[in-house]
Write a protein that holds these residues in place. Structure first.
Motif, PDB file in Angstrom:
ATOM      1  N   LYS A 109       0.830  -1.208   0.000  1.00 13.10           N
ATOM      2  CA  LYS A 109       0.000   0.000   0.000  1.00 13.10           C
ATOM      3  C   LYS A 109       0.864   1.259   0.000  1.00 13.10           C
ATOM      4  CE  LYS A 109      -3.581   2.199   2.784  1.00 13.10           C
ATOM      5  NZ  LYS A 109      -4.358   2.112   4.012  1.00 13.10           N
ATOM      6  N   GLU A 110       1.890   1.280   0.862  1.00  9.75           N
ATOM      7  CA  GLU A 110       2.771   2.443   0.974  1.00  9.75           C
ATOM      8  C   GLU A 110       4.202   2.002   1.215  1.00  9.75           C
ATOM      9  OE1 GLU A 110       0.974   4.375   4.367  1.00  9.75           O
ATOM     10  OE2 GLU A 110      -0.018   5.825   3.072  1.00  9.75           O
ATOM     11  N   GLN A 111       5.133   2.831   0.768  1.00  8.02           N
ATOM     12  CA  GLN A 111       6.558   2.640   1.026  1.00  8.02           C
ATOM     13  C   GLN A 111       7.118   3.940   1.565  1.00  8.02           C
ATOM     14  OE1 GLN A 111       7.769   1.690  -3.001  1.00  8.02           O
ATOM     15  NE2 GLN A 111       8.022  -0.459  -2.456  1.00  8.02           N
ATOM     16  N   SER A 112       8.025   3.822   2.518  1.00  3.84           N
ATOM     17  CA  SER A 112       8.719   5.006   3.018  1.00  3.84           C
ATOM     18  C   SER A 112      10.098   4.570   3.495  1.00  3.84           C
ATOM     19  CB  SER A 112       7.934   5.668   4.152  1.00  3.84           C
ATOM     20  OG  SER A 112       7.814   4.795   5.249  1.00  3.84           O
ATOM     21  N   ALA A 113      10.932   5.556   3.818  1.00  4.95           N
ATOM     22  CA  ALA A 113      12.284   5.240   4.269  1.00  4.95           C
ATOM     23  C   ALA A 113      12.773   6.300   5.239  1.00  4.95           C
ATOM     24  CB  ALA A 113      13.236   5.149   3.073  1.00  4.95           C
ATOM     25  N   LEU A 114      13.648   5.887   6.138  1.00  4.49           N
ATOM     26  CA  LEU A 114      14.331   6.816   7.024  1.00  4.49           C
ATOM     27  C   LEU A 114      15.693   7.128   6.418  1.00  4.49           C
ATOM     28  CD1 LEU A 114      13.654   5.357  10.591  1.00  4.49           C
ATOM     29  CD2 LEU A 114      12.513   7.257   9.459  1.00  4.49           C
ATOM     30  N   VAL A 115      16.088   8.377   6.500  1.00  4.83           N
ATOM     31  CA  VAL A 115      17.352   8.811   5.895  1.00  4.83           C
ATOM     32  C   VAL A 115      18.222   9.454   6.960  1.00  4.83           C
ATOM     33  CG1 VAL A 115      18.391  10.325   4.160  1.00  4.83           C
ATOM     34  CG2 VAL A 115      16.212   9.189   3.678  1.00  4.83           C
ATOM     35  N   ASN A 116      19.503   9.117   6.928  1.00  5.77           N
ATOM     36  CA  ASN A 116      20.495   9.736   7.802  1.00  5.77           C
ATOM     37  C   ASN A 116      21.593  10.291   6.899  1.00  5.77           C
ATOM     38  OD1 ASN A 116      22.183  10.562   9.829  1.00  5.77           O
ATOM     39  ND2 ASN A 116      22.583   8.515  10.637  1.00  5.77           N
ATOM     40  N   GLY A 117      21.685  11.609   6.816  1.00  6.17           N
ATOM     41  CA  GLY A 117      22.642  12.215   5.885  1.00  6.17           C
ATOM     42  C   GLY A 117      22.183  11.966   4.465  1.00  6.17           C
ATOM     43  N   GLU A 118      22.990  11.239   3.713  1.00  5.52           N
ATOM     44  CA  GLU A 118      22.601  10.891   2.339  1.00  5.52           C
ATOM     45  C   GLU A 118      22.344   9.395   2.180  1.00  5.52           C
ATOM     46  OE1 GLU A 118      26.933  10.621   0.240  1.00  5.52           O
ATOM     47  OE2 GLU A 118      26.145  12.626   0.587  1.00  5.52           O
ATOM     48  N   ASN A 119      22.212   8.689   3.300  1.00  2.24           N
ATOM     49  CA  ASN A 119      22.005   7.239   3.262  1.00  2.24           C
ATOM     50  C   ASN A 119      20.637   6.849   3.813  1.00  2.24           C
ATOM     51  OD1 ASN A 119      24.695   6.672   2.373  1.00  2.24           O
ATOM     52  ND2 ASN A 119      25.389   7.073   4.449  1.00  2.24           N
ATOM     53  N   ILE A 120      20.016   5.878   3.141  1.00  2.00           N
ATOM     54  CA  ILE A 120      18.780   5.301   3.661  1.00  2.00           C
ATOM     55  C   ILE A 120      19.162   4.311   4.754  1.00  2.00           C
ATOM     56  CG2 ILE A 120      16.799   3.836   3.141  1.00  2.00           C
ATOM     57  CD1 ILE A 120      16.768   5.047   0.344  1.00  2.00           C
ATOM     58  N   THR A 121      18.581   4.484   5.923  1.00  2.00           N
ATOM     59  CA  THR A 121      18.914   3.613   7.051  1.00  2.00           C
ATOM     60  C   THR A 121      17.835   2.571   7.336  1.00  2.00           C
ATOM     61  OG1 THR A 121      17.991   5.200   8.613  1.00  2.00           O
ATOM     62  CG2 THR A 121      20.347   5.360   8.158  1.00  2.00           C
ATOM     63  N   GLU A 122      16.619   2.813   6.859  1.00  3.21           N
ATOM     64  CA  GLU A 122      15.536   1.856   7.103  1.00  3.21           C
ATOM     65  C   GLU A 122      14.462   2.003   6.037  1.00  3.21           C
ATOM     66  OE1 GLU A 122      13.805   0.596  11.179  1.00  3.21           O
ATOM     67  OE2 GLU A 122      12.583   2.268  10.477  1.00  3.21           O
ATOM     68  N   PHE A 123      14.048   0.872   5.480  1.00  2.00           N
ATOM     69  CA  PHE A 123      12.959   0.824   4.508  1.00  2.00           C
ATOM     70  C   PHE A 123      11.702   0.360   5.235  1.00  2.00           C
ATOM     71  CE2 PHE A 123      16.886   0.134   2.244  1.00  2.00           C
ATOM     72  CZ  PHE A 123      16.745   0.895   1.101  1.00  2.00           C
ATOM     73  N   ARG A 124      10.583   1.018   4.968  1.00  2.23           N
ATOM     74  CA  ARG A 124       9.333   0.680   5.632  1.00  2.23           C
ATOM     75  C   ARG A 124       8.235   0.439   4.600  1.00  2.23           C
ATOM     76  NH1 ARG A 124       9.115   5.166  10.527  1.00  2.23           N
ATOM     77  NH2 ARG A 124      10.833   4.294  11.732  1.00  2.23           N
ATOM     78  N   VAL A 125       7.385  -0.542   4.895  1.00  2.00           N
ATOM     79  CA  VAL A 125       6.236  -0.813   4.028  1.00  2.00           C
ATOM     80  C   VAL A 125       4.980  -0.966   4.863  1.00  2.00           C
ATOM     81  CG1 VAL A 125       7.501  -1.910   2.134  1.00  2.00           C
ATOM     82  CG2 VAL A 125       6.672  -3.313   4.020  1.00  2.00           C
ATOM     83  N   ASN A 126       3.886  -0.578   4.270  1.00  6.06           N
ATOM     84  CA  ASN A 126       2.555  -0.809   4.819  1.00  6.06           C
ATOM     85  C   ASN A 126       1.894  -1.730   3.810  1.00  6.06           C
ATOM     86  OD1 ASN A 126      -0.096  -0.730   5.664  1.00  6.06           O
ATOM     87  ND2 ASN A 126      -0.182   1.489   5.825  1.00  6.06           N
ATOM     88  N   VAL A 127       1.615  -2.983   4.211  1.00  5.34           N
ATOM     89  CA  VAL A 127       1.079  -3.966   3.276  1.00  5.34           C
ATOM     90  C   VAL A 127      -0.286  -4.455   3.718  1.00  5.34           C
ATOM     91  CG1 VAL A 127       3.378  -4.747   2.572  1.00  5.34           C
ATOM     92  CG2 VAL A 127       2.186  -5.952   4.402  1.00  5.34           C
ATOM     93  N   LYS A 128      -1.052  -4.933   2.730  1.00  8.47           N
ATOM     94  CA  LYS A 128      -2.321  -5.594   2.996  1.00  8.47           C
ATOM     95  C   LYS A 128      -2.133  -7.050   2.596  1.00  8.47           C
ATOM     96  CE  LYS A 128      -5.496  -1.763   2.603  1.00  8.47           C
ATOM     97  NZ  LYS A 128      -6.784  -1.334   2.069  1.00  8.47           N
ATOM     98  N   ILE A 129      -2.404  -7.933   3.538  1.00  9.12           N
ATOM     99  CA  ILE A 129      -2.252  -9.368   3.303  1.00  9.12           C
ATOM    100  C   ILE A 129      -3.651  -9.995   3.252  1.00  9.12           C
ATOM    101  CG2 ILE A 129      -1.414 -11.536   4.282  1.00  9.12           C
ATOM    102  CD1 ILE A 129       1.033 -10.000   5.244  1.00  9.12           C
ATOM    103  N   SER A 130      -3.918 -10.720   2.172  1.00  8.62           N
ATOM    104  CA  SER A 130      -5.216 -11.368   1.982  1.00  8.62           C
ATOM    105  C   SER A 130      -5.080 -12.862   2.238  1.00  8.62           C
ATOM    106  CB  SER A 130      -5.707 -11.174   0.551  1.00  8.62           C
ATOM    107  OG  SER A 130      -5.792  -9.804   0.245  1.00  8.62           O
ATOM    108  N   PHE A 131      -6.057 -13.409   2.983  1.00  5.45           N
ATOM    109  CA  PHE A 131      -6.037 -14.848   3.220  1.00  5.45           C
ATOM    110  C   PHE A 131      -7.452 -15.397   3.212  1.00  5.45           C
ATOM    111  CE2 PHE A 131      -6.094 -12.594   7.222  1.00  5.45           C
ATOM    112  CZ  PHE A 131      -6.980 -13.280   8.040  1.00  5.45           C
ATOM    113  N   GLU A 132      -7.537 -16.669   2.876  1.00  2.00           N
ATOM    114  CA  GLU A 132      -8.838 -17.328   2.747  1.00  2.00           C
ATOM    115  C   GLU A 132      -9.262 -17.911   4.094  1.00  2.00           C
ATOM    116  OE1 GLU A 132     -10.935 -20.806   0.036  1.00  2.00           O
ATOM    117  OE2 GLU A 132      -8.889 -20.172  -0.384  1.00  2.00           O
ATOM    118  N   ILE A 133     -10.527 -17.689   4.428  1.00  7.12           N
ATOM    119  CA  ILE A 133     -11.105 -18.255   5.648  1.00  7.12           C
ATOM    120  C   ILE A 133     -11.923 -19.464   5.257  1.00  7.12           C
ATOM    121  CG2 ILE A 133     -12.682 -17.840   7.559  1.00  7.12           C
ATOM    122  CD1 ILE A 133     -11.958 -14.881   7.379  1.00  7.12           C
ATOM    123  N   SER A 134     -11.714 -20.552   5.945  1.00  4.59           N
ATOM    124  CA  SER A 134     -12.449 -21.794   5.637  1.00  4.59           C
ATOM    125  C   SER A 134     -13.870 -21.754   6.143  1.00  4.59           C
ATOM    126  CB  SER A 134     -11.743 -22.987   6.271  1.00  4.59           C
ATOM    127  OG  SER A 134     -10.440 -23.070   5.785  1.00  4.59           O
TER     128      SER A 134
END
Length: 66
Positions: free
Chosen positions: A41-66
């Motif tokens: 759904k979304e992607q973001s990152a933390l930056v320190n200086g000119e380097n990315i220090t952490e990648f973040r995602v917001n995901v939706k996971i779909s699963f089947e219910i019996s």
């Protein structure tokens, strides 16, 4: 007829957005069965200086219910 449920998960990685997504699915699979898909759904990152220090995602996971 199938019933599909969707949950939203936030995950992070110091490597990449792809790695963060894989971690989200792996963690969800510990308690959720029949995972069918993941939608980034979304992607973001933390930056320190000119380097990315952490990648973040917001995901939706779909699963089947019996």
């Amino acid at each position: 007829m199938s019933i599909i449920k969707v949950i939203e998960i936030l995950a992070n990685s110091t490597e990449s957005w792809e790695d963060a997504t894989k971690k989200a699915v792996k963690h969800a699979a510990k308690t959720v069965k029949n995972i069918k898909s993941v939608y980034v759904k979304e992607q973001s990152a933390l930056v320190n200086g000119e380097n990315i220090t952490e990648f973040r995602v917001n995901v939706k996971i779909s699963f089947e219910i019996s």
